[in-house]
Design an enzyme around this catalytic site. Structure first.
Site, PDB file in Angstrom:
ATOM      1  CD  GLU A  15      -1.520  -2.160   2.213  1.00  0.00           C
ATOM      2  OE1 GLU A  15      -2.385  -2.772   2.832  1.00  0.00           O
ATOM      3  OE2 GLU A  15      -0.299  -2.404   2.318  1.00  0.00           O
ATOM      4  CD  GLU A  92      -9.162  -0.490   5.280  1.00  0.00           C
ATOM      5  OE1 GLU A  92      -9.141   0.609   4.713  1.00  0.00           O
ATOM      6  OE2 GLU A  92      -9.250  -0.622   6.514  1.00  0.00           O
ATOM      7  CE1 TYR A 309      -1.729  -3.795   9.434  1.00  0.00           C
ATOM      8  CE2 TYR A 309      -3.486  -5.140  10.343  1.00  0.00           C
ATOM      9  CZ  TYR A 309      -3.064  -4.137   9.495  1.00  0.00           C
ATOM     10  OH  TYR A 309      -3.980  -3.469   8.706  1.00  0.00           O
ATOM     11  CG  HIS A 356      -4.377 -10.061  13.156  1.00  0.00           C
ATOM     12  ND1 HIS A 356      -4.928  -8.844  12.846  1.00  0.00           N
ATOM     13  CD2 HIS A 356      -4.484 -10.804  12.034  1.00  0.00           C
ATOM     14  CE1 HIS A 356      -5.354  -8.854  11.595  1.00  0.00           C
ATOM     15  NE2 HIS A 356      -5.091 -10.028  11.090  1.00  0.00           N
TER      16      HIS A 356
END
Length: 714
Positions: A15, A92, A309, A356
């Protein structure tokens, strides 16, 4: 984005440019790493973009600003032997990869097209991910697509109604409207609260031998339970009787109280702690965390992600990370600071998603001291919090010795009072040697006293008594930290939504911050009440939480996204039917005490593209406007004029002299309204309960509420 003409073994798409640079250094020249610059495709801005009559089929378009990026990615793809989609490891990120495939036609040439996922940007994690690529997970894509379609249906259908019935520029949303409702309902609780007077009584007692004395609280009546003192008359009567009582120690209890460390950070707890400790907004915290995740250069060109993350609601840590942290604890603090077995933390969230890891340092060896030269001040603050919290989560419990003394105050008629005194001393610091979690109410903890070594049956000597008037307090207003906590506990939103939700409700001026706490505006009250009356499901907390659960079911493959959207839309469309005729127009004009300097008519508060302002009520005949000036109550130390709240062009808040440009005094900390008691000059917040003079440097205690007015620290 500039893409070279080199033919590579593999094209990697991420990204952001920062993430591309970090990963590019790790993968080497055989890979070309490019950035999509965020989202590449979305629903159109000019129309609904969702076909409600044909299974809610969305129509996506590439924004004009992204057309060049898409073209360059397509060109690079034609020169690659394989394509790897390395967007973020959540719904996302999965959706962005899906949109990239469609927008840049990445699947038309027959080249291998794989998804790679890593939760930390380190050489080992990235290499492992590329050795184990997978296919795109359409369940995750559809969960994100359902969220986007639901939000578009609510926003696109309700916002125009708000424009017509309230004022232009407003918006409604599934999560933001519920967040406003939570703030509004708390404010109404506060407004309806009736304070009750009560008095606290304490007695100063001494021992028959020595000069030691201590204060004990009056907690009850002998044989008659709890004591309630509701007036000064009753307090004075009790104090006079306490002076004549005989005091005897009835009980001494000593016990060790262990306290385990908190779990490592998840998104919500990180935002809460950064807000409490540093007054960072949720948006500020997430921006800093993104930088730490995407990679920092640590000398000699070495670039690595410092944290895992940052959008997660799982507090678990990988076994390898736990082992590394435990070894570090034993070597740095000693084996007594490492528990016999690792701590394993369970998710507390109502609808936890994504398996996660917690937010932790990618390597415990990267201590805050080691990386300090490579981070700016704000990055270092957040990284230190994350590092300390993760390490402390695997340290031994702290152990406090708590002593509680019960005391009998007997009067001549055999009536009397029951007293209690307690003290705490640290026996073993455990994890607190490294880290102590902040609280939402730092002044609400019991104030402990140092007790002498008294014994059961010992007679004590009365020395003094004190009374203190108190009033019951309304529930507190929400801060950034407590509102995020409330959203999480109620199952509203997900890790990726907390920060944008808090930003948008302020941008739309449904709420404002006063002394660091959220207060609904008149506009917020009006819009909330309109939605509650006419669209109750949209702002129903339980209903919204259940919707989040259904999105989780889509992600896990248990439900179809179209069915979930239909179940929401059918009753929503029924509520919309005839709403324009049913909903009456609401006047949100706010009166002021100002008079128009040009025509003499009253001036009112209005909202426009650039925020709130004061305007003549005679508009459009009279177009006089004034800026809203927010005084801090403090005086400029250089000229004595008022210090007012101001905004930079980037909408950052600061405080400056109202006589600018004649006087250019400014500070980024909100001055305290009371001057320095020593020299009378300006006091600035210093910690949570003190102020520091900008002139003489004297530090003085002030009310905690006053210092909290400092607001966000940027």
């Amino acid at each position: 984005m500039v893409i070279g003409g080199i033919v590579n073994k593999g094209l990697v798409i991420v990204e952001s440019p920062a993430k591309a640079r970090t990963i590019g250094k790790m993968l080497g020249r055989q890979y070309q790493v490019v950035a999509s610059m965020g989202h590449i495709r979305d629903l159109p801005k000019s129309k609904l973009g969702v076909d409600v009559d044909h299974d809610f089929e969305p129509t996506y378009s590439v924004p004009r600003a992204k057309s060049k990026v898409v073209s360059e990615i397509r060109t690079a793809a034609t020169k690659a032997d394989a394509i790897f989609l390395a967007t973020d490891p959540d719904r996302e990120g999965e959706a962005i990869s899906w949109h990239l495939i469609a927008a840049a036609h990445l699947d038309v040439d027959g080249r291998p097209l794989r998804r790679v996922v890593f939760h930390e940007i380190t050489a080992d994690a990235v290499q492992k991910a590329f050795k184990n690529p997978r296919d795109l997970d359409m369940n995750l894509v559809n969960a994100q697509q359902a969220r986007r379609v639901l939000d578009r249906l609510v926003g696109y259908k309700l916002s125009p109604l708000l424009w017509k019935k309230v004022q232009r520029g407003l918006s409604a949303g599934r999560v933001q409207s519920v967040a406003v409702r939570i703030v509004v309902e708390r404010e109404r609780e506060i407004l309806s609260f009736v304070a009750t007077e009560y008095w606290l009584l304490q007695v100063k007692l001494g021992r028959s031998t020595g000069v030691e004395s201590f204060w004990a609280k009056v907690v009850g009546l002998r044989g008659r339970g709890k004591l309630v003192v509701s007036s000064e008359h009753l307090a004075l009567d009790a104090v006079s009787r306490l002076a004549t009582a005989d005091y005897t120690v009835t009980d001494v209890k000593v016990k060790d109280v262990p306290r385990r460390p908190s779990a490592p950070f998840i998104t919500s707890t990180m935002q809460q702690e950064a807000s409490r400790k540093y007054r960072f907004t949720a948006s500020r915290t997430m921006a800093l965390a993104q930088q730490l995740y995407e990679g920092v250069t640590l000398g000699k060109g070495e670039s690595t992600g410092l944290i895992t993350y940052m959008r997660t609601d799982s507090p678990r840590m990988a076994p390898a990370a736990i082992s590394e942290i435990r070894d570090f604890i034993a070597a740095t603090f000693g084996p007594e600071f490492m528990p016999a077995k690792p701590y394993l933390y369970a998710t507390k969230g109502k609808f936890a998603q994504e398996a996660h890891e917690a937010i932790r340092p990618t390597s415990v060896a990267n201590t805050p001291e080691k990386v300090k030269p490579f981070l700016d001040a704000a990055q270092l603050k957040l990284y230190s919090l994350i590092w300390q919290r993760a390490v402390a989560s695997q340290m031994s419990p702290s152990v406090s010795e708590v002593t509680t003394v019960g005391i009998d105050a007997r009067l001549k008629d055999d009536s009397g009072f029951l007293l209690e005194a307690s003290s705490t001393k640290m026996k073993f610091p455990g994890f607190t040697r490294l880290y102590v979690e902040s609280t939402d109410d730092p002044d609400g903890e019991d104030q402990r006293v140092v007790l002498p070594d008294v014994h059961k049956g010992e007679r004590l000597i009365y020395k003094d008594a004190a009374k203190e008037q108190k009033f019951t307090q309304p529930p507190p207003r929400y801060t950034e930290a407590t509102l995020v906590k409330a959203l999480e506990q109620k199952g509203i939103g997900r890790p990726s939504t907390y920060a944008p939700t808090l930003s948008v409700i302020q941008m739309r001026e449904y709420v404002v911050k006063e002394a660091g706490k959220f207060v609904p505006t008149k506009l917020g009250f009006v819009v909330n009440d309109l939605l509650v009356e006419h669209f109750p499901k949209v702002v129903d907390i339980g209903f919204t939480a259940r919707m989040e659960g259904e999105l989780d079911d889509i992600a896990s493959g248990e439900r179809e996204w179209v069915a979930v959207v239909r179940d929401f839309y059918v009753p929503f469309a029924t509520e919309l039917d005839g709403a324009e005729e049913r909903v009456k127009r609401v006047d949100v004009t706010e009166q002021t005490d100002k008079v128009c300097p040009n025509c003499g008519r009253p001036m009112v508060v209005r909202s426009g593209r650039f925020g709130r302002f004061i305007a003549c009520s005679g508009y459009p005949e009279c177009k006089t406007t004034l800026k809203i000036v927010k005084s801090t109550g403090a005086k400029c130390p250089e000229c004595g004029a008022d210090i007012i709240e101001k905004r930079t062009k980037k909408k950052k808040t600061f405080y400056g002299c109202s006589r600018y440009p004649e006087c250019q005094f400014a500070t980024n900390r909100r001055p305290l309204p009371k001057p320095c008691p020593k020299c009378g000059k300006l006091l600035l917040p210093y910690g949570k309960t003190k102020g520091k003079c900008a002139s003489c440097g004297a530090v003085t205690a002030v009310e905690a509420e006053a210092t909290s007015a400092e607001g966000e620290s940027e």
